[in-house]
Design an enzyme around this catalytic site. Structure first.
Site, PDB file in Angstrom:
ATOM      1  N   LYS A   1     103.035  95.559   7.530  1.00  0.00           N
ATOM      2  CA  LYS A   1     101.867  94.740   7.202  1.00  0.00           C
ATOM      3  C   LYS A   1     102.192  93.867   5.994  1.00  0.00           C
ATOM      4  O   LYS A   1     103.130  94.143   5.259  1.00  0.00           O
ATOM      5  CB  LYS A   1     100.680  95.658   6.853  1.00  0.00           C
ATOM      6  CG  LYS A   1     100.132  96.458   8.018  1.00  0.00           C
ATOM      7  CD  LYS A   1      98.999  97.371   7.564  1.00  0.00           C
ATOM      8  CE  LYS A   1      98.459  98.233   8.692  1.00  0.00           C
ATOM      9  NZ  LYS A   1      97.750  97.481   9.746  1.00  0.00           N
TER      10      LYS A   1
ATOM     11  N   ARG B   1      97.208 104.510  18.614  1.00  0.00           N
ATOM     12  CA  ARG B   1      97.088 104.845  20.031  1.00  0.00           C
ATOM     13  C   ARG B   1      98.198 105.788  20.485  1.00  0.00           C
ATOM     14  O   ARG B   1      98.006 106.589  21.406  1.00  0.00           O
ATOM     15  CB  ARG B   1      97.066 103.558  20.865  1.00  0.00           C
ATOM     16  CG  ARG B   1      98.325 102.746  20.774  1.00  0.00           C
ATOM     17  CD  ARG B   1      98.133 101.311  21.230  1.00  0.00           C
ATOM     18  NE  ARG B   1      97.375 100.513  20.258  1.00  0.00           N
ATOM     19  CZ  ARG B   1      97.002  99.247  20.459  1.00  0.00           C
ATOM     20  NH1 ARG B   1      97.319  98.622  21.578  1.00  0.00           N
ATOM     21  NH2 ARG B   1      96.322  98.604  19.526  1.00  0.00           N
TER      22      ARG B   1
HETATM   23  N1  BES Z   1      95.152 100.977  11.090  1.00  0.00           N
HETATM   24  C1  BES Z   1      95.244  99.733  11.751  1.00  0.00           C
HETATM   25  C2  BES Z   1      93.896  99.106  12.047  1.00  0.00           C
HETATM   26  C3  BES Z   1      93.185  98.485  10.885  1.00  0.00           C
HETATM   27  C4  BES Z   1      93.409  97.175  10.558  1.00  0.00           C
HETATM   28  C5  BES Z   1      92.247  99.187  10.190  1.00  0.00           C
HETATM   29  C6  BES Z   1      92.731  96.586   9.532  1.00  0.00           C
HETATM   30  C7  BES Z   1      91.554  98.595   9.168  1.00  0.00           C
HETATM   31  C8  BES Z   1      91.798  97.295   8.824  1.00  0.00           C
HETATM   32  C9  BES Z   1      95.971  99.885  13.087  1.00  0.00           C
HETATM   33  O1  BES Z   1      96.941 100.853  13.124  1.00  0.00           O
HETATM   34  C10 BES Z   1      96.618  98.563  13.355  1.00  0.00           C
HETATM   35  O2  BES Z   1      97.454  98.182  12.578  1.00  0.00           O
HETATM   36  N2  BES Z   1      96.194  97.897  14.434  1.00  0.00           N
HETATM   37  C11 BES Z   1      96.703  96.632  14.773  1.00  0.00           C
HETATM   38  C12 BES Z   1      96.843  96.584  16.270  1.00  0.00           C
HETATM   39  C13 BES Z   1      97.599  95.380  16.733  1.00  0.00           C
HETATM   40  C14 BES Z   1      99.064  95.545  16.370  1.00  0.00           C
HETATM   41  C15 BES Z   1      97.417  95.238  18.210  1.00  0.00           C
HETATM   42  C16 BES Z   1      95.713  95.564  14.309  1.00  0.00           C
HETATM   43  O3  BES Z   1      94.511  95.776  14.394  1.00  0.00           O
HETATM   44  O4  BES Z   1      96.167  94.560  13.813  1.00  0.00           O
HETATM   45 ZN    ZN Z   2      98.807 100.194  12.355  1.00  0.00          ZN
END
Ligand code: BES
Ligand code: ZN
Ligand code: ZN
Length: 489
Positions: free
Chosen positions: A260, A334
């Site tokens: 990230k 997931r």
């Molecule tokens: N933990 C994150 C989701 C998240 C994002 C929670 C922002 C709170 C704030 C999750 O594991 C994630 O990174 N999801 C990705 C999925 C994407 C790669 C399809 C997302 O939401 O960007």
């Molecule tokens: Zn994630």
């Protein structure tokens, strides 16, 4: 946490230093003091009946807070929580130690519970890591004075808000302390507190040996030991199908190799919110002795980049043999949940609900008002929606469709973990999970927008504990109406 009590004593006789009287639009004061001192405050316009308006006066050696409740016919439990939160904010300024709400006449007992919830949730503070304790008096007790016995509603609310606040402690704790090992320890504490609760934990070697290759892949990059936590609540008398609760507990989600950006990465300590909520919900269900057997599965791990991390292009195998090509290591929730859902089914779950901070996209869709609800079983989704309404932890149902599922089909493996273009990211994630729920009625609750910083007056900044009250309410509604066939194809 502060104590909560129900009493049929008049507010002045409860030992409270601050008494709260609710004010409905167009209605007078029911029990006035000192020749109409409270009504005079209303008549002068200083005390106003609008929701969350407050006025303070002194009488009989006590403080009186007049709290606006809005229109009587629009008053409901959520408004009671909001009014209670305003009162707590003012009570803190006033140095209140013991607070007593006079329950308005002719309201449901649920209002008494909501006043207690709003008070306990709003009074929550996370100070574990502050070197100096705040000085001055602290709120110690809230009592609800009513003409009849409302102790059941008050007790339930106390248990639910207590559990939500404990979930908030886990959420707010830093990722270097709230590790998978700490969550497993918390599960053992819960088992020690309740004869009806037992726990089993599996570490890295066991997770790998069990063939949970999707979960194991996420855990590979970190030296922190992952934990698959299985909590079981066995009531003395069961009168409902086995409720399977599954929680995502990524104690820190850096994204892994698909790392990230630095902005707000610290918030990813909250990526264990689903797991924390499931843990404490089991504690509350056990404390209330609900006649619903529960099997809870919490998948706890970090997601970090290292020379051991799983990588985009890796193909991993979930416990049921499904092969998954990793496109993006940040879609790790997931993967963890796939093996957890399979495990929950193996452990006898007859209904499934998973709670997970799964997709940022659900924040764009629903903000912090509703969590996203996904599921193919209408009756089961209706039950979760109803539990949301009753508890005030709202969910909004989103669609599933085989075309979203189809987009997950893989070129090299059975499925991919992320679809190119990230269209409908929250729904696609739900379709991914759906594959692992099999025939068990299942509901997925995406809590990204509601788990922290919701801006609700009684939740404020930091972890909200969202989902504890929803799950306890769902268990309370058991045995649930029979499930209906899939309507989304
Ligand atoms: N933990 C994150 C989701 C998240 C994002 C929670 C922002 C709170 C704030 C999750 O594991 C994630 O990174 N999801 C990705 C999925 C994407 C790669 C399809 C997302 O939401 O960007
Ligand atoms: Zn994630
Ligand atoms: Zn995550």
């Amino acid at each position: 946490m502060l104590s909560a009590a129900a009493t049929t004593d008049a507010p002045q006789d409860t030992g409270a230093d601050t008494i709260v009287i609710g004010l409905f639009e167009g209605q007078g004061i029911s029990h006035d003091v000192e020749d109409g001192a409270l009504q005079a405050l209303v008549d002068s316009g200083e005390a106003r009946p609008g929701l969350r308006k407050l006025a303070v006066t002194h009488a009989l050696g006590k403080r009186y807070l007049l709290a606006g409740l809005g229109k009587r016919d629009e008053f409901h439990t959520e408004r009671a929580r909001l009014a209670a939160a305003s009162v707590v904010a003012r009570a803190k300024e006033l140095g209140t130690r013991k607070l007593c709400w006079e329950l308005p006449h002719h309201v449901d007992d649920a209002i008494a519970g909501a006043l207690v919830e709003g008070t306990l949730l709003a009074a929550y503070e996370f100070t574990a890591y502050k070197s100096k304790a705040a000085d001055g008096p602290r709120l110690e007790q809230v009592a609800i004075s009513a003409h009849h016995d409302v102790s059941d509603a008050v007790h339930r609310a106390h248990v639910m808000a207590g559990a939500a606040n404990r979930a908030r402690d886990l959420q707010n704790g830093p990722a270097n302390d709230v590790t998978p090992t700490r969550l497993a320890e918390r599960a053992r504490e819960l088992a020690a507190e309740h004869d009806t609760v037992s726990v089993e934990t599996m570490g890295r070697a066991e997770i790998e040996a069990a063939g949970m290759g999707a979960f194991a892949a996420v855990a590979r990059g970190s030296i922190e030991e992952p934990q698959l936590i299985t909590l079981r609540y066995t009531p003395a008398e069961a009168s409902a199908p086995v409720l399977g609760l599954v929680g995502k507990a990524v104690t820190f989600d850096s994204g892994g190799i698909s790392i990230k950006t630095r902005a707000r990465m610290a918030e990813m300590k909250f990526d264990m919110s689903g797991g924390a909520v499931v843990l404490e919900a089991v504690g509350a269900i056990a404390e209330l002795g609900l006649p619903v057997p529960v099997v809870a599965v919490i998948g706890a791990t970090e997601n970090l980049p290292s020379d051991r991390s799983f990588k985009p292009s890796d193909i991993v195998r979930a416990k049921d043999g499904t092969t998954i090509e990793i496109i993006d290591t940040d879609a790790e929730g997931r993967l963890v949940l796939a093996d957890c859902l399979l495990h929950a089914r193996e452990q006898g779950a007859e209904r499934l609900v998973d709670l997970a901070t799964l997709t940022g996209a659900i924040i764009s869709a629903l903000g912090s008002v509703h969590a996203g609800l996904f599921g193919a079983d209408d009756a089961w989704c209706d039950a979760v929606t109803a539990a949301g309404r009753t508890s005030g932890e709202l969910v909004w149902r989103m669609p599933l469709h085989h075309e979203y599922a189809k987009s997950l089909e893989g070129r090299y493996a059975d499925i991919v973990n992320v679809v190119e273009g990230r269209k409908a990211a929250s729904i696609v994630a739900a379709e991914f999970l759906r594959r692992f729920a099999g025939d068990v009625p299942w509901a997925h609750v995406d809590i990204c927008g509601t788990a922290w910083n919701t801006g609700r007056p009684y939740a404020g900044k930091g972890g909200s504990g969202f989902g504890v009250r929803l799950l306890v309410e769902l268990a309370t509604m058991a045995p649930w109406t029979s499930t209906s066939p899939t309507t989304t194809s």
